[in-house]
Structures are given as C-alpha cells and as structure tokens.
Motif scaffolding. Structure first.
Motif, short mmCIF file in Angstrom:
data_model
loop_
_atom_site.label_atom_id
_atom_site.label_comp_id
_atom_site.label_asym_id
_atom_site.label_seq_id
_atom_site.Cartn_x
_atom_site.Cartn_y
_atom_site.Cartn_z
N GLY A 1 0.82 -1.19 0.00
CA GLY A 1 0.00 0.00 0.00
C GLY A 1 0.86 1.26 0.00
N LYS A 2 0.22 2.37 -0.29
CA LYS A 2 0.94 3.63 -0.45
C LYS A 2 1.72 4.04 0.79
N ASP A 3 1.22 3.71 1.98
CA ASP A 3 1.87 4.12 3.22
C ASP A 3 2.53 2.95 3.95
N PHE A 4 2.71 1.81 3.26
CA PHE A 4 3.28 0.65 3.94
C PHE A 4 4.68 0.94 4.49
N TYR A 5 5.40 1.83 3.83
CA TYR A 5 6.76 2.14 4.26
C TYR A 5 6.80 2.69 5.70
N LYS A 6 5.68 3.24 6.16
CA LYS A 6 5.64 3.80 7.52
C LYS A 6 5.62 2.71 8.59
N VAL A 7 5.13 1.53 8.22
CA VAL A 7 4.95 0.46 9.23
C VAL A 7 5.76 -0.79 8.90
N ARG A 8 6.56 -0.73 7.84
CA ARG A 8 7.31 -1.91 7.38
C ARG A 8 8.15 -2.53 8.50
N HIS A 9 8.68 -1.71 9.41
CA HIS A 9 9.61 -2.17 10.44
C HIS A 9 8.91 -2.82 11.63
N ILE A 10 7.56 -2.75 11.67
CA ILE A 10 6.83 -3.25 12.84
C ILE A 10 6.60 -4.76 12.68
N PRO A 11 7.09 -5.59 13.62
CA PRO A 11 6.99 -7.05 13.48
C PRO A 11 5.56 -7.56 13.42
N SER A 12 4.68 -7.00 14.24
CA SER A 12 3.31 -7.53 14.32
C SER A 12 2.31 -6.42 14.02
N ILE A 13 1.54 -6.61 12.93
CA ILE A 13 0.50 -5.64 12.56
C ILE A 13 -0.82 -6.38 12.48
N ASN A 14 -1.77 -6.02 13.34
CA ASN A 14 -3.08 -6.67 13.36
C ASN A 14 -4.13 -5.67 12.92
N ILE A 15 -4.82 -5.98 11.81
CA ILE A 15 -5.88 -5.11 11.30
C ILE A 15 -7.18 -5.89 11.36
N ILE A 16 -8.13 -5.40 12.17
CA ILE A 16 -9.40 -6.10 12.36
C ILE A 16 -10.54 -5.17 11.99
#
Length: 918
Positions: free
Chosen positions: A903-918
């Motif tokens: 996604g367009k802003d994925f670079y902002k969160v790329r470094h985060i090991p665990s991303i939960n989207i519910i």
C-alpha cells in the motif's frame, strides 16, 4: 512444613491471649502453658526439618505434632465463635452462674487444652532433647525472615536460560515454510522441564514470525483440556469484540464457537500455539475450528508425547529438544549459583567447582532442575553449605531402580529447594497449589489470601502487604515461581505462574500435610459433597458444567476456594453453619438479570477474613449481617449493577481492602460511606461516592495507610475540597476519579500529588481557553500510568501529556473531540504503550522525529475519521506491535500488502513485526 503449621497455631493462641485476656482468666494458665509447649515443639521441628523424610519414626512424630497443632487451632477458633454467638462474655456469665462457678464453655476449653498438652508431653518424652532458643521464637520466625529476605531480582534472568539458537532457527524455518495443506502442525517435543514452552515463547515473539503471520494466538492446554475455553479465548483475540458482542460470544455453545472461529480465521494467515497438549483426542475436538486459512497458516504444539505430534501431522517431523550436556549444565548452573552480587572470586575455587559439577550432572541435563538447584545454591555461601545440599540430593538415590534414578535426582533437587525455604514461606508456596494448571495468578489476590490465612501476621513493625510482596519475590528469586507479567511500573510483579513439575510437588506436599486438597467436580454432576471431614482448605476445580452446589458437614474447613475465569460460573453452599470456621470464601451466582439476596447466615462466619462475591448479570442484595464479620480483611464484590453496602461494614476495624466493581460501563454511582468510617487499616477503597459529610468531618485524614482509592463525584463543589484533603495521604499511589454531572470541576489540587503513580479520570472535563494554560496542566509529573475516559477535551491533550517524563502507559478513550493531534520531538520520553479509542473526530495525527523513542505497542480502535497514519511512525524503531480496529477502509488499503503489492503508506509500518488489522 509441620513447623509452619505449629507456628500458625502459636500465632493464633498468642493473638487470643492478647485480645481475650480478660475473658480467659479462668483458663489462661492452661492456654499459656499449651502455647509454651507448642513453641518448644516449633523449635524442635525447625531442627529436624528435612530429616524426617529419611526417618519413618521421626516422620510419624512430626505428623502427630502437626495434627495436635491443628486441634489446638480448632479449640481456639471454637472459643472465639462461642463468645461471638453468646453476645460476649458477660452475657454468658449471667446465663450460667447458677449452674457452675466457671462458664461451661471455659470449662470445656480447659479440658481440651489439657488433653492436647498431655499428648504433646507424651510425644516429647520419645523425642531427642530440645531447647527453647530466642525466648521460644524460632530462628526462622516471620520477623527474622523479613530481615533476611533478598530485596532484588539481581541474579534472576528471564526465561531465556539456555542456548536455544539451533532449535529456534529450526522451528522458525518450519513455521515460515508455506505448505499448502490444511492443519499444518509444527511440534516441539520433550519431557517436562526441558524448555519447550521457553522455546515456543521465543519463537512466538520473534520479529520475523510476528511479521510473517496476520494473526497470532497462544493458549495453554494442560492435562485438563477445556475445548470451550480454548475456542472462546482465540475467538476473542481474533474478533476483539465490544462488550455486547463479547456477551453474545460467551453464550455460544461449542458448535457455534467452532463455526464462528472457523469463519473468522479462513481469510487470515494465522499462527495458533497450543502449549502443553497431552492427548490426540484434545486436538481432534479442536481441529474442526481451524480452517486451512491463507497459505502458510500453522498450528504450533508443545507436547511431552511424540505420538500426539505424529498423529496431528504425519508430514511434519517434530523438533525434539535434547537434554543439556554436562558442560552446558555446568554453565547454566554457574549463571544461577554465582550471581554477580555474591561470593566474588569464590566461584572459581576448586571446592565449589567440584561439588557444583557433580550436582549439575545429577540434574540429568534438565534445565528446570538446574535452574532451581542454582537458585538454591545462590543462598549458600560456604563449602560446608554446598556439601549439605550435595548430600541431600544424593540421599536414597541408590534405593531407586536404575531407570528411575535420573528422575529421582530431579525430584530430590526440587524437594531440597522446598525444604530449604524459611518456614514462613512454606505455607505460602503450598498455597499456590490451589490454582489450576497454567493459571495466571494475580499478585494482589494471592497476597491478600496469604494475609487472610494468617501466613503473614499482623504486626506494627511492617505492613503485611509489603511483607507479602517480599515473600513472593523470594519464591521468584528461588525459581519456584515464574513471573508472568510485570505491572505498569515495568518492575513489580502483576501476575505469576508455576511450572508443571513444581506444581506437582506443591500439590503432593499440600496433601501430605493435610494442608490443602483439590476437589475435581465430577463430569455431569452439579452437586459436590465433601467426604473428608478433616480437610482444612479445598479448591473446587469445576468440570465443563458451570454450576457447583457444595453440601455436607465441614467442621474443620478454613478456606473454600473457587478459581474462576469465565462469567457464567456459579458456586453455592447448602448451609453456612456447616462451614463455621471459614476464613476464606468465594461465592458466585449467575442470575440472568435478577436479584441475588445473599443469605443473612453469612454473618455467622465470625472467622471470615476474605470474602469475594460475584453476581453476573444481576443485582446483589447484601444482608446487614455482613457488618458482624469483625475479622474481615478483604471484601471484594463484583455485580452486574450497583449494590448498596450495609452501614455495618464501615465499622469493621480490621478491613484493609474494599473493592466494589460494577459491570455497567460508566456506572454513575459509587457506594456511600457509612457513618464513622475511620479505619486506619484501610489500604484499598474503590468506588466510594463523596458527599458533604465526607468533606465536612475530615474522615479521610484518618486513612493513613490508603494506597489505592476510587471516588465518584456527583457535585462539582465536592471535588476541590476532597482533593485537597487527599494530598495529606502520603502513601496514596493510585487514584481513580469518576466525575458525573459536574460542570467545570476544579482539579488543580492534583498537581500536589507528588507520590501518585497511577491516575484515572472518567467523565467530562470542561476545557475552555484559560489564561493559566491547558486544563490538564494540573497532572503530577510523576504519573506512570494515565487513563482519560469520556473527558471530551477540545484542546489537544498531547501538548501536556508528552511532557510527563515518567509516563509509560497512556489510555485515551473518548477523551478528545478535536480533529488534529501533535506529538512533538522529544515528547513522551518513556512511553511504552499507547491506546486510543473512540477519538471520533480525529483526522490528522502528526508525530515528529524523536517523539516516543521507547514506544513498543500502539493500538487504535474506532478512530473512524483518521485519514492516514503519521509519517513519524517509521522513526519509532522500538515499535513491536500495531493493532488497528475499526479504522476507515481507505486507511487500511494504504498500509496493507495485497497480492504482493504494498500500500501507499506501507513504508511507515514496514519495520513493525506484528501488525493486526481487524
């Protein structure tokens, strides 16, 4: 352990001699003589502690002394109960002087005391000579132990106690292999104490694993697998439901739970850990709830049984943990036995090395045994002391069959570590056995139970809760208890747990000492009848049925424990008079929105020190008779609706903790304090409603020991004067303020709460532009945990909050109604956890480079207008977990990876090991 039981009896009799001296005058000599004899026995028992295991005759004598100490305690408790029921001594004298010169119950107690004393004297004739030391006070008394206890966790390392690099890589490789088949299972296999759970946790928290899977969940299975609990737990994690949805889920049967969980997981790449699964049948029941999921979904087992692993997934080779080599065992022992703060260069001396290597070898390569042994040796600073431990470990091993010697040695190590405990810590340790396997044990609850049981006596020299904390730290220091979670300070324990092998030892010793018994509710039976009349403490472990009715006569019972996890469990007792000696009682009622009238008979339990009452989905009506429970230390009430507290409760001078919880969100009322509530012992007082009387009579100034306080304000005029009074309470650490129907409350006095570390503010706070600055400027700078809920601030709260240099945890719930939020560079220097919920108008959030340098977890829930995540998130390299629930669809698309496209802003969160989207 017998010396601890005798000590408790001595403590009880000593308390009686002080409190009831006038009323005991006719039998005082007999009671004092019995007390002296028990003290002599206590000193003897300390001397022979641990030796009785090798001497059958001595073991029998110790058992007889223990039983007589129990009898003495029963006599004393009977006397106290009789006095309470007869309305005091004077009433009894008038009633019986025409019959005899001495009241009948005093004559009875005199006869019973003499009988016990005669039996003790007969035992002493057959024992080796013993002397009274230190005026009859054992060398391991509570007071001496208090001075000896270690103050820190300096040499305790966290769970990563052995080198697991190779196994870790192996498990991670298997988990991240994208096999396209249903129910792909990776298993870690090995005997108890080998480090399976440690390895699984290490893998579960690994940065690559958390980044690879969409959803992760962990559940401990244990020997008593409860499928419904497993399904419910995983489902709650995957859905993160609201309170209404949670209630709906909890009412589902197993079939509905399986279907709902299946649907929730089928579009995710998930990892679910089932820790310590014992039987293939348990997996067969759970398996239909887990779909194929997205390619690469996995189940991770830890199990002692290789066949369980092979049957679950014949295509996957289990990772088998091997025992440590002699060199690895010695290296691990050194880490534990030679902490940096002790023994200095002695750790290199030949005597220690020779003894240490021999003992390490006897551990059979089992990490748990080595860690426990090392922590035991860390308390011994001379070669002679090490030789004694060495001798105990080797004792009687040659009597075991050759194939059992390795396990026999491990058991001897665990037993030796238990035997080495100072005697006041032994009942505290055995008490842990009442919790079910893999239970997360709350520290506050545990210490309050210890106090109620008398394991920590009242004394002016120390605060009982503080000493209880030291006791728990010592058990952790010795690796007999494991830390599960730290509290908001990051240093103190919030919850703890026990390893299975240590719990097995704990249960065995508790049974041997007639100290505590676990009653497993028979499957498909509602009623539980206790057949054993000699039981002192019981813990009811329920079956899948939610209701337990307890009946039968139980004249010896002191504690009725009912560990609860779910909100539909119910425990009732048939007749209160059958439980007349109870000190600890937990009752629960599921009422389906009806009223629960608690029996008036509860007021006859004059020995009760700890009372916990649950009423789910209903209103609790408390009887006035609760005001007769003069021994009560802790009153904990949780109900569906607000309950009135009888005035008599506030005249109970020994009360230390009053906790009233209500299920209703934002309950607008608290309980009103009764007239003359001036207890100097009170430490916890939650959800009291303040009125003019509380302000006018300055009653709060008498609460000199108060540490945790919850207040409900219904008038703005009460806020400032009450807060000014509270500034004088130096021990106050936690405050919760609920402000309803108050226009513009004056919270300025909070700035003087220099000792406060935890603050919750519920309710609307007017924050119109003010010449003196932001409305939150009153917040004390030492706050570590802050909750703002329903405040509806129009000014950006971050302007003030980011300057709180000690703040570690921040919850904002419906706290801000503005559209823009800014976190400045260098703001929030220690913030570890941030959760923002229902910030309904927030559109822009800016985080400058350098803000929140320690943030590890961020959770956004129903922030429905937020257009994009802040650019500054990419600079927070410490961030480990990001949870996004109920966020706009466009925001999700900007940060998701769909079919390999970022996604367009994925670079902002790329470094985060665990991303939960519910």
């Amino acid at each position: 352990m017998a010396e601890a039981i005798v000590s408790l009896a001595v403590e009880r009799i000593s308390e009686l001699l002080i409190r009831e001296a006038v009323f005991l005058k006719d039998v005082k000599e007999e009671v004092e003589s019995l007390n002296t004899e028990l003290k002599r026995m206590q000193c003897f028992l300390e001397d022979v502690d641990g030796k009785a295991e090798q001497d059958t005759r001595l073991r029998n004598r110790v058992s007889e002394i223990r039983d007589l100490a129990y009898d003495a305690e029963d006599v004393i408790d009977s006397f106290i109960l009789e006095r309470a029921h007869q309305g005091g001594f004077q009433g009894m004298v008038k009633r019986f002087t025409s019959i005899c010169t001495k009241p009948w119950h005093l004559h009875k107690i005199g006869v019973q005391v003499k009988a016990i004393q005669t039996k003790l004297q007969n035992i002493s004739k057959n024992l080796p000579a013993y002397e009274i030391s230190r005026a009859g006070e054992g060398s391991s008394s509570v007071f001496n132990v208090q001075r000896q206890l270690r103050r820190t966790y300096s040499h305790v390392e966290e769970e990563d106690v052995v080198s697991l690099e190779v196994s870790t890589k192996d498990v991670i490789t298997k988990l991240m292999t994208e096999e396209d088949r249903p129910h792909a299972v990776v298993s870690i296999v090995g005997m108890g104490g080998l480090g399976k759970t440690t390895l699984a946790r290490k893998v579960y928290n690994h940065v690559d694993v958390r980044r690879h899977f969409d959803f992760l969940a962990w559940f401990s299975i244990s020997q008593q697998c409860k499928p419904r609990e497993v399904l419910l737990s995983v489902l709650k994690k995957v859905l993160s439901p609201s309170n209404d949805e949670r209630e709906k889920i909890e009412k589902m049967d197993e079939i509905e739970l399986r279907r709902t969980l299946f649907d929730a997981l089928k579009e995710k790449r998930f990892l679910v850990v089932l820790d310590d699964i014992w039987r293939s049948e348990d997996w067969d029941i759970l398996k239909p709830a887990f779909p194929r999921g997205r390619k690469g979904s996995k189940i991770l087992f830890t199990t002692r049984n290789r066949n369980v692993a092979s049957r679950a997934d014949p295509w996957s080779t289990p990772v088998e943990l091997s025992l440590l080599t002699d060199d690895e065992s010695w290296n691990l022992l050194c880490k534990k036995a030679f902490p940096r703060s002790k023994m200095g260069s002695q750790c290199c001396s030949e005597e220690f090395v020779k003894l240490g290597k021999e003992m390490a070898k006897k551990c059979g390569g089992l990490p748990l045994a080595i860690v426990v042994l090392g922590c035991l040796l860390a308390t011994k600073q001379s070669v002679a002391q090490w030789e004694m431990v060495h001798k105990n470990i080797h004792g009687h091993l040659n009597e075991l069959p050759r194939q059992d010697r390795q396990y026999g040695a491990v058991n001897r190590i665990l037993v030796s570590s238990y035997n080495d405990l100072p005697y006041p810590l032994k009942p505290c340790f055995l008490y842990l056995s009442h919790y079910p396997e893999d239970w997360e044990i709350p520290k506050k609850e545990l210490i309050r139970l210890w106090i109620a049981e008398g394991f920590i006596p009242e004394n002016k020299e120390f605060v009982m809760e503080n000493l209880g904390e030291k006791f728990l730290e010592e058990l952790i220091d010795r690796s007999l208890v494991q830390v599960s979670r730290r509290d908001y300070t990051g240093t103190n324990v919030e919850t703890c747990r026990m390893h299975d092998l240590l719990r097995d030892l704990c249960m065995k010793k508790a049974r041997e000492e007639k100290f505590l018994e676990i009653i497993q509710q028979p499957l498909n039976e509602l009623e539980v009848t206790l057949a054993e009349s000699m039981l002192r403490r019981i813990s009811i472990h329920r079956s899948e049925i939610s209701k337990v009715y307890l009946k039968g006569e139980h004249p010896k019972l002191r504690s009725l424990l009912f560990p609860m996890k779910e909100e539909w469990e119910e425990l009732c007792i048939s007749k209160y008079k059958s439980f007349k000696f109870l000190r600890v009682l937990t009752l629960a009622k599921s009422n389906n929105y009806e009223k629960w009238h608690v029996s008036t008979e509860i007021g006859n339990l004059q020995h009760l020190r700890y009372l916990k009452l649950y009423c789910y989905n209903g209103k609790m009506i408390l009887p006035r008779s609760i005001g007769r429970l003069n021994s009560l230390y802790t009153l904990y009430i949780k109900s569906g609706y607000e309950s009135a507290i009888p005035d008599g409760v506030f005249k109970l001078e020994r009360l230390r903790h009053i906790v009233i919880k209500v299920d209703v969100v934002f309950a607008v009322r608290g309980f009103r304090l009764g007239q003359g509530f001036t207890s100097k012992n009170i430490e916890t007082l939650k959800r009291i409603e303040v009125d003019e009387k509380a302000v006018e009579n300055n009653a709060v100034l008498r609460w000199t020991n108060i540490q945790s306080l919850g207040i409900v304000f219904t008038r703005a005029k009460y806020v400032k004067p009450t807060l000014i009074l509270l500034t004088k309470l130096q021990r106050l650490r936690s405050v919760s303020l609920s402000i309803f129907d108050c226009l513009d409350p004056d919270l300025e006095p909070l700035s003087q709460y220099y000792h406060l570390s935890k603050l919750k503010l519920f309710g609307r706070i007017e924050d119109k532009p003010h010449p003196n600055g932001h409305v939150l400027k009153f917040l004390p700078s030492n706050i570590v945990k802050l909750t703002l809920a329903g405040c509806k601030l129009s000014q950006d709260p971050m302007v003030v909050l980011e300057k709180l240099c000690h703040l570690r945890i921040l919850y904002l719930k419906d706290a801000y109604i503005g559209s823009k939020m800014m976190c400045s560079s260098n703001g929030f220097p220690k913030l570890d956890y941030l959760r923002m919920i229902f910030l309904s108008k927030l559109e822009e959030w800016e985080i400058e480079d350098g803000a929140m340098p320690c943030l590890r977890e961020l959770k956004l829930v129903n922030v429905e207008c937020l257009k994009m995540l802040p650019e500054g998130l990419r600079h927070i390299t410490t961030l480990q977990e990001l949870s996004l629930i109920g966020i706009p669809r466009l925001l999700k698309e900007r940060i998701k990876v769909i079919d390999g496209r970022e996604g367009k802003d994925f670079y902002k969160v790329r470094h985060i090991p665990s991303i939960n989207i519910i």
